[in-house]
Design an enzyme around this catalytic site. Structure first.
Site, PDB file in Angstrom:
ATOM      1  N   LYS A   9       0.750  -1.155  -0.123  1.00  0.00           N
ATOM      2  CA  LYS A   9      -0.158  -0.102   0.007  1.00  0.00           C
ATOM      3  C   LYS A   9       0.898   1.359   0.073  1.00  0.00           C
ATOM      4  O   LYS A   9       2.067   0.947   0.208  1.00  0.00           O
ATOM      5  CB  LYS A   9      -1.008  -0.177   1.214  1.00  0.00           C
ATOM      6  CG  LYS A   9      -1.735  -1.325   1.217  1.00  0.00           C
ATOM      7  CD  LYS A   9      -2.841  -1.302   2.345  1.00  0.00           C
ATOM      8  CE  LYS A   9      -3.661  -2.395   2.479  1.00  0.00           C
ATOM      9  NZ  LYS A   9      -4.588  -2.440   3.476  1.00  0.00           N
ATOM     10  N   TYR A  49     -12.229  -3.071  -3.205  1.00  0.00           N
ATOM     11  CA  TYR A  49     -12.889  -2.928  -2.003  1.00  0.00           C
ATOM     12  C   TYR A  49     -14.073  -2.927  -1.718  1.00  0.00           C
ATOM     13  O   TYR A  49     -14.723  -2.762  -0.941  1.00  0.00           O
ATOM     14  CB  TYR A  49     -12.183  -1.808  -1.197  1.00  0.00           C
ATOM     15  CG  TYR A  49     -10.717  -2.006  -0.820  1.00  0.00           C
ATOM     16  CD1 TYR A  49     -10.274  -2.977   0.072  1.00  0.00           C
ATOM     17  CD2 TYR A  49      -9.669  -1.130  -0.986  1.00  0.00           C
ATOM     18  CE1 TYR A  49      -9.132  -3.423   0.660  1.00  0.00           C
ATOM     19  CE2 TYR A  49      -8.324  -1.204  -0.537  1.00  0.00           C
ATOM     20  CZ  TYR A  49      -8.059  -2.383   0.288  1.00  0.00           C
ATOM     21  OH  TYR A  49      -6.823  -2.420   0.772  1.00  0.00           O
ATOM     22  N   ASN A 112      -1.827  -0.343   7.095  1.00  0.00           N
ATOM     23  CA  ASN A 112      -1.208  -1.605   7.588  1.00  0.00           C
ATOM     24  C   ASN A 112      -0.389  -2.265   6.555  1.00  0.00           C
ATOM     25  O   ASN A 112      -0.048  -3.614   6.613  1.00  0.00           O
ATOM     26  CB  ASN A 112      -2.186  -2.527   8.127  1.00  0.00           C
ATOM     27  CG  ASN A 112      -3.408  -2.871   7.100  1.00  0.00           C
ATOM     28  OD1 ASN A 112      -3.230  -2.390   6.044  1.00  0.00           O
ATOM     29  ND2 ASN A 112      -4.166  -3.535   7.462  1.00  0.00           N
ATOM     30  N   HIS A 115      -1.927  -5.466   1.335  1.00  0.00           N
ATOM     31  CA  HIS A 115      -3.093  -6.187   1.106  1.00  0.00           C
ATOM     32  C   HIS A 115      -2.670  -7.459   0.644  1.00  0.00           C
ATOM     33  O   HIS A 115      -1.593  -7.736  -0.126  1.00  0.00           O
ATOM     34  CB  HIS A 115      -4.011  -5.493  -0.078  1.00  0.00           C
ATOM     35  CG  HIS A 115      -4.944  -6.603  -0.397  1.00  0.00           C
ATOM     36  ND1 HIS A 115      -6.201  -6.583   0.354  1.00  0.00           N
ATOM     37  CD2 HIS A 115      -5.083  -7.390  -1.523  1.00  0.00           C
ATOM     38  CE1 HIS A 115      -6.961  -7.355  -0.272  1.00  0.00           C
ATOM     39  NE2 HIS A 115      -6.267  -8.096  -1.518  1.00  0.00           N
ATOM     40  N   GLU A 126      -9.162 -11.227  -7.739  1.00  0.00           N
ATOM     41  CA  GLU A 126      -8.066 -10.121  -7.490  1.00  0.00           C
ATOM     42  C   GLU A 126      -7.260 -10.048  -8.598  1.00  0.00           C
ATOM     43  O   GLU A 126      -6.736  -9.160  -9.098  1.00  0.00           O
ATOM     44  CB  GLU A 126      -7.588  -9.887  -6.156  1.00  0.00           C
ATOM     45  CG  GLU A 126      -8.789  -9.479  -5.192  1.00  0.00           C
ATOM     46  CD  GLU A 126      -8.110  -9.700  -3.773  1.00  0.00           C
ATOM     47  OE1 GLU A 126      -9.108  -9.274  -2.884  1.00  0.00           O
ATOM     48  OE2 GLU A 126      -7.060  -9.922  -3.443  1.00  0.00           O
TER      49      GLU A 126
HETATM   50  P1  IDP Z   1      -7.340  -7.375   5.397  1.00  0.00           P
HETATM   51  O1  IDP Z   1      -6.452  -6.308   4.938  1.00  0.00           O
HETATM   52  O2  IDP Z   1      -6.297  -7.943   6.644  1.00  0.00           O
HETATM   53  O3  IDP Z   1      -7.738  -8.623   4.699  1.00  0.00           O
HETATM   54  P2  IDP Z   1      -9.906  -6.293   5.704  1.00  0.00           P
HETATM   55  O4  IDP Z   1     -10.998  -6.702   6.887  1.00  0.00           O
HETATM   56  O5  IDP Z   1     -10.205  -6.952   4.413  1.00  0.00           O
HETATM   57  O6  IDP Z   1      -8.458  -6.536   6.339  1.00  0.00           O
HETATM   58  O7  IDP Z   1      -9.988  -4.808   5.292  1.00  0.00           O
HETATM   59  C1  IDP Z   1      -9.361  -4.227   4.444  1.00  0.00           C
HETATM   60  C2  IDP Z   1      -8.355  -3.037   4.855  1.00  0.00           C
HETATM   61  O8  IDP Z   1      -9.398  -2.209   5.547  1.00  0.00           O
HETATM   62  C3  IDP Z   1      -7.481  -3.430   5.845  1.00  0.00           C
HETATM   63  O9  IDP Z   1      -6.326  -3.995   5.491  1.00  0.00           O
HETATM   64  C4  IDP Z   1      -7.236  -1.914   6.493  1.00  0.00           C
HETATM   65  O10 IDP Z   1      -6.368  -0.975   5.715  1.00  0.00           O
HETATM   66  C5  IDP Z   1      -8.671  -1.311   6.370  1.00  0.00           C
HETATM   67  N1  IDP Z   1      -9.394  -1.571   7.883  1.00  0.00           N
HETATM   68  C6  IDP Z   1      -9.887  -2.853   8.190  1.00  0.00           C
HETATM   69  N2  IDP Z   1     -10.618  -2.525   9.375  1.00  0.00           N
HETATM   70  C7  IDP Z   1     -10.362  -1.084   9.574  1.00  0.00           C
HETATM   71  C8  IDP Z   1     -10.758  -0.112  10.665  1.00  0.00           C
HETATM   72  O11 IDP Z   1     -11.490  -0.552  11.610  1.00  0.00           O
HETATM   73  N3  IDP Z   1     -10.583   1.144  10.369  1.00  0.00           N
HETATM   74  C9  IDP Z   1      -9.695   1.731   9.469  1.00  0.00           C
HETATM   75  N4  IDP Z   1      -9.262   0.846   8.607  1.00  0.00           N
HETATM   76  C10 IDP Z   1      -9.540  -0.495   8.457  1.00  0.00           C
HETATM   77 MG    MG Z   2      -9.457  -8.450   3.286  1.00  0.00          MG
END
Ligand code: IDP
Ligand code: MG
Length: 151
Positions: A9, A49, A112, A115, A126
């Site tokens: 990212k 997304y 984080n 992805h 994807e």
């Molecule tokens: P993942 O990336 O571990 O699969 P997902 O639940 O698919 O996690 O969420 C997609 C992305 O959305 C996450 O990687 C993160 O960047 C963002 N995200 C997830 N939960 C939150 C939140 O509670 N606040 C802000 N951003 C979030």
């Molecule tokens: Mg995810």
């Protein structure tokens, strides 16, 4: 054999972590079968997304992923999808185990770093969303010989 998609990212690109992140995954034995660097068009981010469309963080997530370039990789290996998911760690880096990419390099749930596809269906969808078929390489069975020829 499986294929999966990862996206480093914008935070990972800006912090100079494309190399270290790919290095960990390559070091694990996963093979690169596709690689790209791009500024993500908003429509593509929204499609990627779409599953999170109704979540409160959807808007900031799309804003973030389109804010600066990302690096994409298609990786191949036995169990690649779950291997990569365990290598990246929990979604919220505050809960991610040390030794995982998020557990070692991140602290914020939105920012984080990476992805990764979370299952066979999402991996297939994807990879098709981010790569054209001819942008994905099939390694030959005698890949060692192929590498020797390239040197
Ligand atoms: P993942 O990336 O571990 O699969 P997902 O639940 O698919 O996690 O969420 C997609 C992305 O959305 C996450 O990687 C993160 O960047 C963002 N995200 C997830 N939960 C939150 C939140 O509670 N606040 C802000 N951003 C979030
Ligand atoms: Mg995810």
């Amino acid at each position: 054999m499986e294929r999966t998609l990862i996206i480093v990212k914008p935070d990972g690109v800006q912090r100079g972590l494309v190399g270290p992140i790919l290095s960990r995954l390559e070091g694990r034995g996963l093979k690169l079968v596709g690689l790209k660097f791009l500024l993500v068009p908003r429509a593509l981010a929204e499609q990627h997304y779409a599953i999170h469309r109704d979540k409160p963080f959807y808007g900031e997530l799309v804003d973030f992923i389109t804010s600066a370039p990302v690096a994409l990789a298609a990786l191949e290996g036995p169990g690649a999808i779950s291997v990569v998911r365990s290598a990246i760690g929990s979604t919220n880096p505050a809960n991610a185990d040390p030794g995982t990419i998020r557990g070692d390099f991140a602290l914020d749930v939105l920012h984080n770093l990476i992805h990764a596809s979370d299952g066979p269906d999402t991996a297939q969808a994807e990879l098709a969303l981010w790569f054209k078929p001819d942008e994905l390489i099939s390694w030959p069975r005698d890949a060692d010989k192929w590498i020797a020829v390239q040197e």
